[in-house]
Enzyme design. Sequence first.
Site, mmCIF file in Angstrom:
data_model
loop_
_atom_site.group_PDB
_atom_site.id
_atom_site.type_symbol
_atom_site.label_atom_id
_atom_site.label_comp_id
_atom_site.label_asym_id
_atom_site.label_seq_id
_atom_site.Cartn_x
_atom_site.Cartn_y
_atom_site.Cartn_z
ATOM 1 N N TYR A 95 -1.911 5.518 -4.545
ATOM 2 C CA TYR A 95 -2.946 6.552 -4.487
ATOM 3 C C TYR A 95 -2.303 7.793 -5.089
ATOM 4 C CZ TYR A 95 -5.995 4.015 -1.208
ATOM 5 O OH TYR A 95 -6.843 3.113 -0.620
ATOM 6 N N GLN A 150 0.949 -0.435 -4.765
ATOM 7 C CA GLN A 150 -0.380 0.196 -4.890
ATOM 8 C C GLN A 150 -0.212 1.694 -4.752
ATOM 9 O OE1 GLN A 150 -2.179 1.528 -1.873
ATOM 10 N NE2 GLN A 150 -3.610 2.496 -3.304
ATOM 11 N N SER A 161 0.816 -1.219 0.000
ATOM 12 C CA SER A 161 0.000 0.000 0.000
ATOM 13 C C SER A 161 0.851 1.270 0.000
ATOM 14 C CB SER A 161 -0.892 0.004 1.252
ATOM 15 O OG SER A 161 -1.482 1.276 1.425
ATOM 16 N N HIS A 182 -13.156 -2.580 -2.491
ATOM 17 C CA HIS A 182 -12.325 -2.129 -1.370
ATOM 18 C C HIS A 182 -12.699 -2.894 -0.086
ATOM 19 C CE1 HIS A 182 -9.412 1.345 -1.165
ATOM 20 N NE2 HIS A 182 -9.424 1.004 0.111
ATOM 21 N N LYS A 198 -7.270 -0.798 -9.734
ATOM 22 C CA LYS A 198 -7.962 -1.549 -8.681
ATOM 23 C C LYS A 198 -9.212 -0.794 -8.255
ATOM 24 C CE LYS A 198 -7.255 -3.244 -3.918
ATOM 25 N NZ LYS A 198 -7.901 -2.284 -3.039
ATOM 26 N N THR A 238 -5.296 2.577 -7.308
ATOM 27 C CA THR A 238 -6.616 2.375 -6.697
ATOM 28 C C THR A 238 -7.522 3.536 -7.083
ATOM 29 O OG1 THR A 238 -5.689 1.096 -4.894
ATOM 30 C CG2 THR A 238 -7.840 2.095 -4.500
HETATM 31 C C1 LIG Z 1 -7.274 -2.425 7.056
HETATM 32 C C2 LIG Z 1 -7.359 -2.309 5.554
HETATM 33 C C3 LIG Z 1 -6.616 -1.359 4.894
HETATM 34 C C4 LIG Z 1 -6.696 -1.231 3.504
HETATM 35 N N1 LIG Z 1 -5.883 -0.336 2.866
HETATM 36 C C5 LIG Z 1 -5.914 -0.266 1.518
HETATM 37 C C6 LIG Z 1 -5.006 0.588 0.832
HETATM 38 O O1 LIG Z 1 -4.166 1.255 1.423
HETATM 39 N N2 LIG Z 1 -5.098 0.624 -0.529
HETATM 40 C C7 LIG Z 1 -6.008 -0.127 -1.239
HETATM 41 O O2 LIG Z 1 -6.038 -0.059 -2.460
HETATM 42 N N3 LIG Z 1 -6.854 -0.959 -0.598
HETATM 43 C C8 LIG Z 1 -6.825 -1.048 0.750
HETATM 44 N N4 LIG Z 1 -7.656 -1.931 1.386
HETATM 45 C C9 LIG Z 1 -8.552 -2.794 0.600
HETATM 46 C C10 LIG Z 1 -7.858 -4.120 0.242
HETATM 47 O O3 LIG Z 1 -6.812 -3.921 -0.675
HETATM 48 C C11 LIG Z 1 -8.819 -5.128 -0.393
HETATM 49 O O4 LIG Z 1 -9.461 -4.532 -1.482
HETATM 50 C C12 LIG Z 1 -9.866 -5.690 0.576
HETATM 51 O O5 LIG Z 1 -9.371 -5.758 1.896
HETATM 52 C C13 LIG Z 1 -10.267 -7.088 0.105
HETATM 53 O O6 LIG Z 1 -11.301 -7.590 0.895
HETATM 54 P P1 LIG Z 1 -11.072 -8.663 2.093
HETATM 55 O O7 LIG Z 1 -10.448 -7.893 3.210
HETATM 56 O O8 LIG Z 1 -12.450 -9.096 2.377
HETATM 57 O O9 LIG Z 1 -10.173 -9.775 1.575
HETATM 58 C C14 LIG Z 1 -7.579 -2.066 2.772
HETATM 59 C C15 LIG Z 1 -8.328 -3.031 3.450
HETATM 60 C C16 LIG Z 1 -8.231 -3.165 4.816
HETATM 61 C C17 LIG Z 1 -9.009 -4.239 5.506
#
Ligand SMILES: Cc1cc2nc3c(=O)[nH]c(=O)nc-3n(C[C@H](O)[C@H](O)[C@H](O)COP(=O)(O)O)c2cc1C
Length: 378
Positions: A148, A146, A120, A272, A248, A174
């Site tokens: 932003y 990833q 991330s 997400h 994404k 993203t």
């Molecule tokens: C605590 C947390 C932080 C996240 N941070 C980001 C991030 O910084 N960038 C991003 O593209 N997605 C982020 N996501 C989304 C994840 O990349 C992903 O799309 C999602 O967690 C997938 O679903 P799942 O947790 O049910 O497997 C985050 C998800 C969680 C749970």
Amino acid sequence: MKRSDRPEAPNALPDGVVSLADHEHRARLVLGDAVWAYVNGGAADEITLRANTQAWQGIELLPRVLRPLAGGHTRVNLLGRELAHPLLVAPMAYQQLAHPHGERATALAAAALGAGLVLSTQASALLEDVARCFLPDAGRGPLWFQLYLQHDRGFTRELVQRAEAAGFEALVLTVDAPVNGVRDRERRADFRLPAGVSAVNLAGLREPGRATPTAGHSAVFDHLMAHAPTWDDIAWLRSITHLPVLLKGVTHPLDARQALTCGAAGLIVSNHGGRTLDTVPATAVLLPRVVQAVAGDAPVLVDGGIRRGTDVLKAMALGASAVLVGRPVLHSLANAGAAGVAHVLRLLRDELEIAMALTGCRTLADAPGTLWPNANGS
Ligand SMILES: Cc1cc2nc3c(=O)[nH]c(=O)nc-3n(C[C@H](O)[C@H](O)[C@H](O)COP(=O)(O)O)c2cc1C
């Protein structure tokens, strides 16, 4: 039990943890209430959050028996590389919330298990350090960064150059979170980043200037969206990097086509993890429509609610090129650091192989034949 907001550093697997759900239950005991709300919460009423897991569970598999399966495998091709299996770790911010070793532990485990890693932008470890943990492993999967897009495009360019120099092999832009979702659970728990955990790769980034609020001023439209990326920025991003760019958070088939027109090398169907817009359909429902629109012109990956090897098989059956796993990685990181993450990835690999053997799949190319008719909602 009084739970603190700073994690301890457990490194041994607790007894009796044999599934991703076990890891989740165990992590609830380890993490404080506020961090739990951040990690496990979703947007608003968490309808999409729940739908993601339920949708995979609701797809049924129909086994074929007595097929010769010797020599079978889980290998897939992704962006010109052969991978041992189709699992990647999803980008997740601030992993030091779960364990002091944070992203570095996740990277060591993912590399050892041959899984891909998407780091991330909001990682709590320097991207160069994470790359150093991941890249030396001969059996490793792909290492992606990833992104932003930041309001300061000069800063964004330098971030991309750092990722390239550190050995990252693709950028994952993203696109589904130009603003945070309505995170009620986090606000109820009063979640704040504890001292010592921050987005270290964004150090030095200045806050965007704010217009003076007036009556009728909109914090979203007059402030945040003034800096949010648009389709034009995809061309800009491609012009400053030689790395492939995946998007994404694409859910609409028309956006999928537009992304390819703009030169995206691949797409990740994602909502997400239910953290941005609530009531978006589950990714298991969205995936087949995006796959159909893309028509084989680029890889389509998926995340959201993947908790079992059978879920991975179903995603591959619906046309995914690979899957990303989110929260279970943080749960297992909280439970046992790198050993925990390795355990979760091992469980998913083993469960996928068992699911393939029990449905009569020698390779993942056979996966589409395992779905009970109409499983993809068509
Ligand atoms: C605590 C947390 C932080 C996240 N941070 C980001 C991030 O910084 N960038 C991003 O593209 N997605 C982020 N996501 C989304 C994840 O990349 C992903 O799309 C999602 O967690 C997938 O679903 P799942 O947790 O049910 O497997 C985050 C998800 C969680 C749970």
